[in-house]
Scaffold this active site. Sequence first.
Site, PDB file in Angstrom:
ATOM      1  N   GLY A  25      -0.053   4.540  -0.698  1.00  0.00           N
ATOM      2  CA  GLY A  25      -0.892   5.724  -0.785  1.00  0.00           C
ATOM      3  C   GLY A  25      -0.254   6.909  -0.083  1.00  0.00           C
ATOM      4  O   GLY A  25       0.956   6.923   0.171  1.00  0.00           O
ATOM      5  N   ARG A  74     -21.130  16.094  10.526  1.00  0.00           N
ATOM      6  CA  ARG A  74     -20.474  15.751   9.257  1.00  0.00           C
ATOM      7  C   ARG A  74     -21.457  15.077   8.298  1.00  0.00           C
ATOM      8  O   ARG A  74     -21.452  15.355   7.101  1.00  0.00           O
ATOM      9  CB  ARG A  74     -19.270  14.847   9.512  1.00  0.00           C
ATOM     10  N   GLY A 120       1.271   5.487   3.142  1.00  0.00           N
ATOM     11  CA  GLY A 120       2.251   4.424   2.959  1.00  0.00           C
ATOM     12  C   GLY A 120       3.536   4.867   2.289  1.00  0.00           C
ATOM     13  O   GLY A 120       4.640   4.500   2.719  1.00  0.00           O
ATOM     14  N   GLU A 168     -10.936  13.247  18.161  1.00  0.00           N
ATOM     15  CA  GLU A 168     -10.504  14.211  17.135  1.00  0.00           C
ATOM     16  C   GLU A 168     -11.716  14.909  16.511  1.00  0.00           C
ATOM     17  O   GLU A 168     -11.707  16.132  16.300  1.00  0.00           O
ATOM     18  CB  GLU A 168      -9.705  13.477  16.070  1.00  0.00           C
ATOM     19  N   SER A 204      -1.383   7.845  13.907  1.00  0.00           N
ATOM     20  CA  SER A 204      -2.034   9.155  13.923  1.00  0.00           C
ATOM     21  C   SER A 204      -1.040  10.270  13.628  1.00  0.00           C
ATOM     22  O   SER A 204       0.033  10.340  14.230  1.00  0.00           O
ATOM     23  CB  SER A 204      -2.672   9.428  15.290  1.00  0.00           C
ATOM     24  N   LYS A 223      -7.002   3.687  18.490  1.00  0.00           N
ATOM     25  CA  LYS A 223      -7.021   4.626  17.358  1.00  0.00           C
ATOM     26  C   LYS A 223      -8.444   5.035  17.003  1.00  0.00           C
ATOM     27  O   LYS A 223      -8.702   6.189  16.639  1.00  0.00           O
ATOM     28  CB  LYS A 223      -6.342   3.983  16.145  1.00  0.00           C
ATOM     29  N   GLY A 264       0.816  -1.211   0.000  1.00  0.00           N
ATOM     30  CA  GLY A 264       0.000   0.000   0.000  1.00  0.00           C
ATOM     31  C   GLY A 264       0.845   1.253   0.000  1.00  0.00           C
ATOM     32  O   GLY A 264       1.435   1.604   1.021  1.00  0.00           O
TER      33      GLY A 264
END
Length: 287
Positions: free
Chosen positions: A11, A261, A14, A169, A112, A162, A9
């Site tokens: 991205g 959201r 990554g 958050e 994070s 997480k 991965g």
Amino acid sequence: MRKELGFIGLGKMGKPMVQRLQKRGWRVVTFDKIGGSAQNLKELALKLKQPRVVWLMVPAGKPVDEVLGKLILFLQKGDTVVDGGNSFYKDSLKRGAKLARKGISFLDVGVSGGPVSIEAGKFAIMVGGDKSAYTKVRPLLSDLSDTQAGYMGKSGAGHFAKMVHNGIEYGMMQALAEGFAVLKKSPFKFRLQDVARAYNRNSIITSRLVGWLEEGFRLYGEDLRRASTKVSHTGEGEWTVKTAKQLKVSAPVIEESFRFRVQSAKKPSFTGKILSTLRAVFGGHKI
């Protein structure tokens, strides 16, 4: 641990992780749908010496199971798989148990900080799984981030920590966005970038989020015209809300921030623009 790793991965999270490790002398065999040093998962496994360590940085859910289902065919007893994505902790529990039956260690790792923090080497790492496996990969974690990794506990604990982190958050970002929306509507002609700078100089709410908001106003202007009022959301906030209900824990701040959201698609607001700006600055998301 040898300075050798398989990494799946490449991205926005990554790729900088791999680059950081390579700068620190790691041999990293990579695979991604759009490229990598290995053409497929079998080749990736064959290029690694036993016992192997393979890090997954792929989207949560079905993609993780698809990769693991293929990868496990080429792994052996004593190997270790690390899931560094934002997987749901219950999925991690199942995956850990499945791999354990084959003698393969599994670590669920919450990461994070976003791409900006990864490039700087200053991000948080939360690890769940067998402690001996965690001890084994500590040199890897130390080279990934200047911040010491935290061992959270047995399998699933890393991704649970997480998940809740991201729920918190949501609430912190929501409070910040609402406050600055009030400032903008006030009878005073505040320069919001200056307010953010003042808040971020040893006040009670001084934080990376406030610093990133200051950066957002600098990059996109006081009115944040380019920012979308629709705020994207990934699974962790919703998972936190649902898990809190299952545990019979009241979490109204997190729940309301998640609901905002969801509703932002139909209810445009400056608050939404601030949230989208923050996500763009620290997470590299589309503004």
